[in-house]
Every structure is written in C-alpha cells, then in structure tokens.
Design an enzyme around this catalytic site. Structure first.
Site, short mmCIF file in Angstrom:
data_model
loop_
_atom_site.label_atom_id
_atom_site.label_comp_id
_atom_site.label_asym_id
_atom_site.label_seq_id
_atom_site.Cartn_x
_atom_site.Cartn_y
_atom_site.Cartn_z
N SER A 143 -21.27 6.28 22.29
CA SER A 143 -22.13 6.70 23.40
C SER A 143 -21.41 6.32 24.69
CB SER A 143 -23.47 5.95 23.32
OG SER A 143 -24.15 6.02 24.55
N TYR A 156 -29.11 -1.09 22.59
CA TYR A 156 -28.41 0.16 22.26
C TYR A 156 -26.98 0.12 22.82
CZ TYR A 156 -27.37 5.16 21.95
OH TYR A 156 -26.78 6.37 21.67
P1 NAP Z 1 -31.87 11.68 16.27
O1 NAP Z 1 -32.18 13.13 16.19
O2 NAP Z 1 -32.94 10.73 16.62
O3 NAP Z 1 -31.16 11.27 14.92
C1 NAP Z 1 -31.02 9.95 14.50
C2 NAP Z 1 -30.91 9.96 13.00
O4 NAP Z 1 -30.71 8.63 12.53
C3 NAP Z 1 -32.17 10.52 12.33
O5 NAP Z 1 -31.83 11.50 11.37
C4 NAP Z 1 -32.77 9.28 11.68
O6 NAP Z 1 -33.47 9.55 10.47
C5 NAP Z 1 -31.55 8.43 11.40
N1 NAP Z 1 -31.98 7.05 11.26
C6 NAP Z 1 -32.59 6.27 12.17
N2 NAP Z 1 -32.93 5.10 11.65
C7 NAP Z 1 -32.53 5.13 10.35
C8 NAP Z 1 -32.62 4.22 9.27
N3 NAP Z 1 -33.24 3.03 9.39
N4 NAP Z 1 -32.10 4.58 8.08
C9 NAP Z 1 -31.52 5.78 7.91
N5 NAP Z 1 -31.42 6.70 8.90
C10 NAP Z 1 -31.92 6.37 10.10
O7 NAP Z 1 -30.75 11.40 17.38
P2 NAP Z 1 -29.30 12.02 17.65
O8 NAP Z 1 -29.22 12.24 19.11
O9 NAP Z 1 -28.99 13.13 16.72
O10 NAP Z 1 -28.39 10.76 17.32
C11 NAP Z 1 -27.28 10.80 16.47
C12 NAP Z 1 -26.23 9.83 16.99
O11 NAP Z 1 -25.75 10.29 18.24
C13 NAP Z 1 -26.76 8.42 17.23
O12 NAP Z 1 -25.80 7.47 16.76
C14 NAP Z 1 -26.87 8.33 18.73
O13 NAP Z 1 -26.74 7.01 19.19
C15 NAP Z 1 -25.71 9.21 19.16
N6 NAP Z 1 -25.78 9.73 20.52
C16 NAP Z 1 -26.69 10.69 20.84
C17 NAP Z 1 -26.71 11.19 22.14
C18 NAP Z 1 -27.69 12.25 22.56
O14 NAP Z 1 -27.75 12.60 23.76
N7 NAP Z 1 -28.45 12.82 21.66
C19 NAP Z 1 -25.82 10.70 23.12
C20 NAP Z 1 -24.90 9.72 22.74
C21 NAP Z 1 -24.89 9.25 21.44
P3 NAP Z 1 -35.07 9.64 10.47
O15 NAP Z 1 -35.41 10.74 11.44
O16 NAP Z 1 -35.43 9.95 9.08
O17 NAP Z 1 -35.55 8.31 10.95
#
Ligand code: NAP
Length: 243
Positions: A143, A156
């Site tokens: 991130s 985070y």
């Molecule tokens: P998201 O849609 O909230 O996805 C997060 C995923 O992680 C979900 O599928 C969730 O599964 C899973 N997860 C959370 N807790 C868990 C647990 N205890 N055990 C197993 N799985 C778990 O968010 P996203 O934006 O796609 O995030 C993906 C990655 O990108 C993350 O590492 C985030 O930090 C990074 N990121 C995102 C952004 C952005 O703008 N979106 C920016 C920078 C970095 P459940 O739904 O089943 O809980």
C-alpha cells in the site's frame, strides 16, 4: 496463455483485487486455489472461473484464527498438485482509521495477524512446494502507506511497512535462485476496503480491480523472471506498460 497449467494460490480471492487476480490467472490457463474467509464468496469466484472455462478449487481458511490449519492446507496441495508456482498474499483488513493513542490492542493484533503473520506463515509453510516449481513467484500486496506512515492509518500502515520489509528479507535470502519475491501497491482501487476508508468517494472515479490485476499477472509470468525484491506501483506500471 501466460500461466498455462501453472498452480497458483490467491488469498482474499472472494472479493475485490483478489477475485480479479484469480479470474485473470484462470483466464491465462492457471489452476487457481481460492483462499479466503467466507466460503460463499469463494464459491462465487469459483463459479465465475468455471463459467469462463477456467479451473479453480476453493480453500476456505480464516487467516486470523485458522493459522494452525496452514500445514494441513500445504499437505493437501502437495497431494493434489505436488508443487506451487505462484502465491499471492493479497488478503488484508483495514482495521480502523483513528489516532494511534486511541487504537485498541485487540484490533491492532488482529490487523497484524491477518496482514503480516498470515503471509509469513503461508509463505514459510508453502516454501517446500514453491521450491519444487522451476520459476516460483510470491507476490505480496502492499500500500502507499507502507512507504510513509500517514496520520490515523494506525496498524494498517505499520503492517504494510512490515510486509514490504519482510518481502525484502525473503528476496535477500533467495537473491539469485529459485523463488522470486516482490510487492504490488495497487493504489486506490474500487473495492469494499477502499469504500471503508473513503466512504464519501465515488467508486466510479477509481480504477477497477480488473485493471490492477494486470500487474499481478506480470509478476506471476515468465516476463518478470529477473524481477526480484522489487516494489511495483500499479498505477505507474500500468501507465508505462499498457497505455
Ligand atoms: P477487499 O475487497 O476488502 O478484500 C479483502 C479480502 O481479504 C477479502 O476477500 C477478505 O475475505 C479477505 N480477508 C480478510 N480477512 C481475512 C481473514 N481473516 N481470513 C481470510 N481472508 C480474509 O479489499 P481489497 O481492496 O481487494 O484488498 C486487497 C488487498 O489490496 C489488501 O491487502 C489491501 O490492503 C490492498 N490494497 C487495497 C487498496 C484499495 O484501494 N482497494 C489500496 C492499497 C492496497 P472476506 O471478504 O471473506 O472477509
């Protein structure tokens, strides 16, 4: 096909960026192991992949409370596939946006467990399988706040900094041979996590997870064979390579 018959595992594959990466990998010929907390979401991703003619298996696992089940997962993957070519540590949680002096201890530990400890345990336990691949790639999801702390981003930001640092350590220990380790900073992407952090924002103004997934495909493919210990910024990478 860039990942023909590769065995890949994507965490957090039930939504957002993880789901997009899983779909893209499958469309490029990979077997995709879909790991995540919510079985119904993984089944939805699996249905999407199957409907498009791809191959996926689901691996429901809670990366907060189920870390002791990772060796069992490694054994099952060993029996079914014999090796692993790509591991994407994408699952993560935001925690809460609040001043550090108010940050709750339990939440702090939960965010560290899911965002840092789980990728470490998964990588360590799957290493024997990764070492059996001729060109294994581990991709950790970082991130912008990994590289410079930001007020109110609490646990985070600290976890993403730790993940970047751990990636460099892994990469240093495998500097010229075998498994490659890199990170991707997706940048602002239209997902549930982004909406949690910026509730007033219009997601239509942000890149979709499908766009960001291309960077993960690059790091999973033989086109990045010499890329080791690097931190790719999705926004920059997409600008230079795809437009
Ligand atoms: P998201 O849609 O909230 O996805 C997060 C995923 O992680 C979900 O599928 C969730 O599964 C899973 N997860 C959370 N807790 C868990 C647990 N205890 N055990 C197993 N799985 C778990 O968010 P996203 O934006 O796609 O995030 C993906 C990655 O990108 C993350 O590492 C985030 O930090 C990074 N990121 C995102 C952004 C952005 O703008 N979106 C920016 C920078 C970095 P459940 O739904 O089943 O809980």
């Amino acid at each position: 096909m860039l990942l023909k018959d590769k065995i890949t595992l994507v965490t957090g594959a039930g939504s957002g960026i993880g789901r997009a990466v899983a779909n893209l990998f499958a469309s490029e010929g990979a077997w995709v192991i879909l790991l995540g907390r919510t079985q119904a979401k993984l089944e939805e991703t699996s249905d999407q992949i199957n409907a498009a003619g791809g191959r996926a298996v689901i691996a429901p696992l809670d990366l907060e409370n189920g870390l002791d089940r990772i060796p069992e997962l490694a054994r099952a993957l060993h029996e079914r596939f014999g090796h692993l070519d790509v591991l994407v540590n994408n699952a993560g949680i935001l925690g809460t946006l609040t001043p550090l002096e108010n940050y709750e201890s339990i939440l702090w530990e939960q965010v560290f467990r899911i965002n840092v400890t789980a990728p470490f345990f998964l990588t360590r336990e799957l290493m024997p399988l990764l070492k059996k691949s001729p060109e294994a790639s581990v991709i950790n999801c970082s991130s912008s706040v990994a590289f410079k702390g930001r007020a109110f981003w609490g646990a985070y930001a600290a976890t993403k900094a730790a993940l970047v640092n751990m990636t460099e350590t892994w990469a240093g220990e495998f500097s010229k041979r075998g498994v490659r380790f890199n990170t991707v900073n997706p940048g602002a992407t239209a997902t549930a996590m982004r909406a949690q952090a910026y509730p007033g924002e219009d997601p239509a103004t942000l890149p979709a997870p499908q766009q960001v997934a291309r960077v993960f495909l690059y790091l999973a493919s033989h086109f990045s064979t010499d890329v080791r210990g690097q931190h790719l910024n999705a926004r920059d990478w997409l600008t230079w390579h795809l437009q």
